[in-house]
Design an enzyme around this catalytic site. Structure first.
Site, PDB file in Angstrom:
ATOM      1  N   GLU A 166      11.546   3.021 -73.015  1.00  0.00           N
ATOM      2  CA  GLU A 166      11.224   1.747 -73.960  1.00  0.00           C
ATOM      3  C   GLU A 166      10.405   2.409 -75.015  1.00  0.00           C
ATOM      4  OE1 GLU A 166      12.467  -2.178 -71.490  1.00  0.00           O
ATOM      5  OE2 GLU A 166      10.480  -1.937 -72.029  1.00  0.00           O
ATOM      6  N   CYS A 176      26.038   3.141 -75.400  1.00  0.00           N
ATOM      7  CA  CYS A 176      26.068   4.119 -74.204  1.00  0.00           C
ATOM      8  C   CYS A 176      27.825   4.202 -74.311  1.00  0.00           C
ATOM      9  CB  CYS A 176      25.344   3.252 -73.165  1.00  0.00           C
ATOM     10  SG  CYS A 176      23.577   3.582 -73.218  1.00  0.00           S
ATOM     11  N   CYS A 184      25.711  -0.506 -72.114  1.00  0.00           N
ATOM     12  CA  CYS A 184      25.562  -1.324 -73.524  1.00  0.00           C
ATOM     13  C   CYS A 184      26.883  -0.700 -74.484  1.00  0.00           C
ATOM     14  CB  CYS A 184      24.068  -1.243 -74.140  1.00  0.00           C
ATOM     15  SG  CYS A 184      23.847   0.631 -74.934  1.00  0.00           S
ATOM     16  N   GLU A 209      21.685   5.800 -69.198  1.00  0.00           N
ATOM     17  CA  GLU A 209      22.946   6.271 -69.257  1.00  0.00           C
ATOM     18  C   GLU A 209      22.774   7.442 -70.276  1.00  0.00           C
ATOM     19  OE1 GLU A 209      23.611   1.882 -68.737  1.00  0.00           O
ATOM     20  OE2 GLU A 209      22.181   3.005 -69.847  1.00  0.00           O
ATOM     21  N   CYS A 212      18.574   4.140 -73.523  1.00  0.00           N
ATOM     22  CA  CYS A 212      19.004   3.730 -72.204  1.00  0.00           C
ATOM     23  C   CYS A 212      19.042   4.954 -71.430  1.00  0.00           C
ATOM     24  CB  CYS A 212      20.396   3.013 -72.589  1.00  0.00           C
ATOM     25  SG  CYS A 212      20.324   1.668 -73.441  1.00  0.00           S
TER      26      CYS A 212
END
Length: 128
Positions: free
Chosen positions: A45, A90, A87, A56, A54
């Site tokens: 983050e 991704c 998401c 992934e 992310c």
């Protein structure tokens, strides 16, 4: 240990390295190449939320940056009772490399759900 068991273990371990001081939502991902190599990633983050990446995509970018472009499965672990799917961003990035990728989602109880990437993203944006 079976490949899928190794993949799940790698995703769980990766979640420990997540940098999630804002959401407190730690995600670990592990991506299995067709040659059997596993690349893992954790979400990172940023105070400027749009710059967050992310787990992934981190796993995928690590693999691609080392020359791997063919993948069989992706495991995603979150320490929650719910199941967390990738998401939209991704899904689209993963679709670039492996439309038939198997997605394995693990919750805190160790329960598993499996999906096909093409089922999660039925109408991807594609190169023409």
């Amino acid at each position: 240990m079976k490949e899928i068991d190794r993949l799940i273990k790698a995703a769980r371990k990766a979640s420990n390295f997540a940098y999630a001081p804002y959401s407190k939502f730690k995600v670990g991902a592990a991506l299995l190449t067709k040659s059997g190599i596993i690349y893992s990633g954790a979400n990172v983050e940023n105070a400027s939320y749009g710059l967050t990446v992310c787990a992934e995509r981190i796993a995928l970018f690590k693999a691609v940056s080392e020359g791997k472009k063919d993948f069989r499965a992706l495991a995603i672990y979150t320490k929650t009772k719910d199941f967390t799917t990738p998401c939209g961003a991704c899904r689209q990035v993963l679709m670039e490399f492996s439309p038939n990728l198997s997605i394995i989602i693990i919750n805190a109880s160790g329960k598993i759900k499996k999906f096909s990437l093409s089922k999660l993203l039925p109408h991807p944006f594609a190169k023409k």
